[in-house]
Design a protein around this motif. Sequence first.
Motif, short mmCIF file in Angstrom:
data_model
loop_
_atom_site.label_atom_id
_atom_site.label_comp_id
_atom_site.label_asym_id
_atom_site.label_seq_id
_atom_site.Cartn_x
_atom_site.Cartn_y
_atom_site.Cartn_z
N VAL A 111 0.84 -1.20 0.00
CA VAL A 111 0.00 0.00 0.00
C VAL A 111 0.87 1.26 0.00
CG1 VAL A 111 -1.60 1.35 1.43
CG2 VAL A 111 -2.01 -1.08 1.03
N ARG A 112 1.93 1.22 0.79
CA ARG A 112 2.87 2.35 0.80
C ARG A 112 3.41 2.61 -0.59
NH1 ARG A 112 7.14 1.44 5.50
NH2 ARG A 112 8.35 3.13 4.63
N GLY A 113 3.79 1.52 -1.24
CA GLY A 113 4.30 1.65 -2.60
C GLY A 113 3.26 2.24 -3.52
N GLY A 114 2.01 1.84 -3.31
CA GLY A 114 0.91 2.34 -4.15
C GLY A 114 0.73 3.83 -3.99
N ILE A 115 0.75 4.30 -2.74
CA ILE A 115 0.57 5.74 -2.49
C ILE A 115 1.75 6.51 -3.08
CG2 ILE A 115 0.35 7.52 -0.72
CD1 ILE A 115 -1.01 5.42 1.06
#
Lengths: 220, 240
Positions: A111-115
């Motif tokens: 999710v961090r990567g997505g943001i």
Amino acid sequence: MSTSASFFSDFQITDLLFLGEAAGRTLGISAVSITIGTVLGCVFGWALQESKWLAQVTIGTILDVFRSVPLIIQLILFYNFFPIIGWKMGPFAAGAFVLSIYTAALVANVVRGGIDAVGDPMRRAARSLGMSYWHDLRYVVWPIGLRAVFPSWVGVALSVIKDSALVSVLGYLELLRASQILITRTQEPFIILACAGAFYFALSYPLSKYSKKLEEGWAS
Amino acid sequence: MIEIKQLHKYFGALHVLQGIDLNVSKGEVLSIIGSSGSGKSTLLYCINGLEEIQQGQVVVDGTPVHDRKTDINKLRQRLGMVFQQWNSFPHLTALENVALAPKIVKKVSRDQAKSIAEKQLKHVGLGDKLDVYPSALSGGQQQRLAIARALAMEPEYMLFDEATSALDPELVGEVLDTMRLLAEEGMTMICVTHEMGFARDVSDRVAYFHQGVMEEVGPPEQIFGAPQSVHTQKFLANVR
């Protein structure tokens, strides 16, 4: 006529049914863990990305531990730890608990990567249109980030399905445990493990196929 | 009217805006020129509250931008902004890109948002690209899409942050033409730009920024014809 009693019997068609039921349990514990783990992972990943310092020392540290310690150790530790603090948890609940947190730890990073993939300029552009923080998150970050990291999330989900085999150490009668029981009875490890493998494949393949289709839809 | 009073902005120890005083009236087109790192873009970000300020005030139509009580999301609807990178939403068609903000921010109906989007896309010359995804548009078209997206919120002011500097040279013209069109229609515009021709022909006033200070501001004839400041003279000699 043989006088000795046999402890072993051949692999029978009803054993497939037994494996099928166990595959159902594998599917159940995986689905529960992936669902809870993904929801938690989204919240954790968002917190890690947005409030860097505080979340990093609290959530970040905990998730690092869960990501680094082998799952089998986590399972045994928690399964034995829960009764000590007075929680009565069966193998399913304990297994699902540990698998969920483990999934959350992996998903949080995704999710961090997505943001990150959405990037500040895009988010600033959204805010400049008068969108609130939550509008930006819901209508810009979520759809764009999701498309960027969906393949990674599918990877996590598939590995959790396979890793759920480790819950067998708690005595939960899922696919691997069922296979072990049958191997002990039939002494035919090759055929049974091949069947179990086929069941795992049958559980994972639709997910990977469906996700590919979804990605193709997004790309077009 | 946009009023900027004694604006100071720091990035850490870096003093990027050093006491800017500037007013922009309704209907005016102001171009801001200057070398990279002179604080021009930062000023635009401060005007619509995308950057905090350390001292001074920015007031838009009587509302202080950086006041905690100000509903910044509401205020930003009056301030359309176009960035160097066009930042089109890649998962939405051109029409959806433009219709999104009216739908979720202004809460207009789906049909209404669609007709606003259609109107604005036609306005910028993309009437035939309604259902096309940004990936199939050229840089110039994507930048015009970004302009349409900002216009869909019916802003009173448009802020352009080097809207053409990321474009291939042959695509700059179409974006400048769209900006010219807006200026002719009476839109109040602040354009940070490296396009001296545009600044000279279209602006009512031109401001020259140098190392966080507004060195000089005046009509284009003055800035380009008879610049007062040594820095302005040097800068213009280099870009010509």
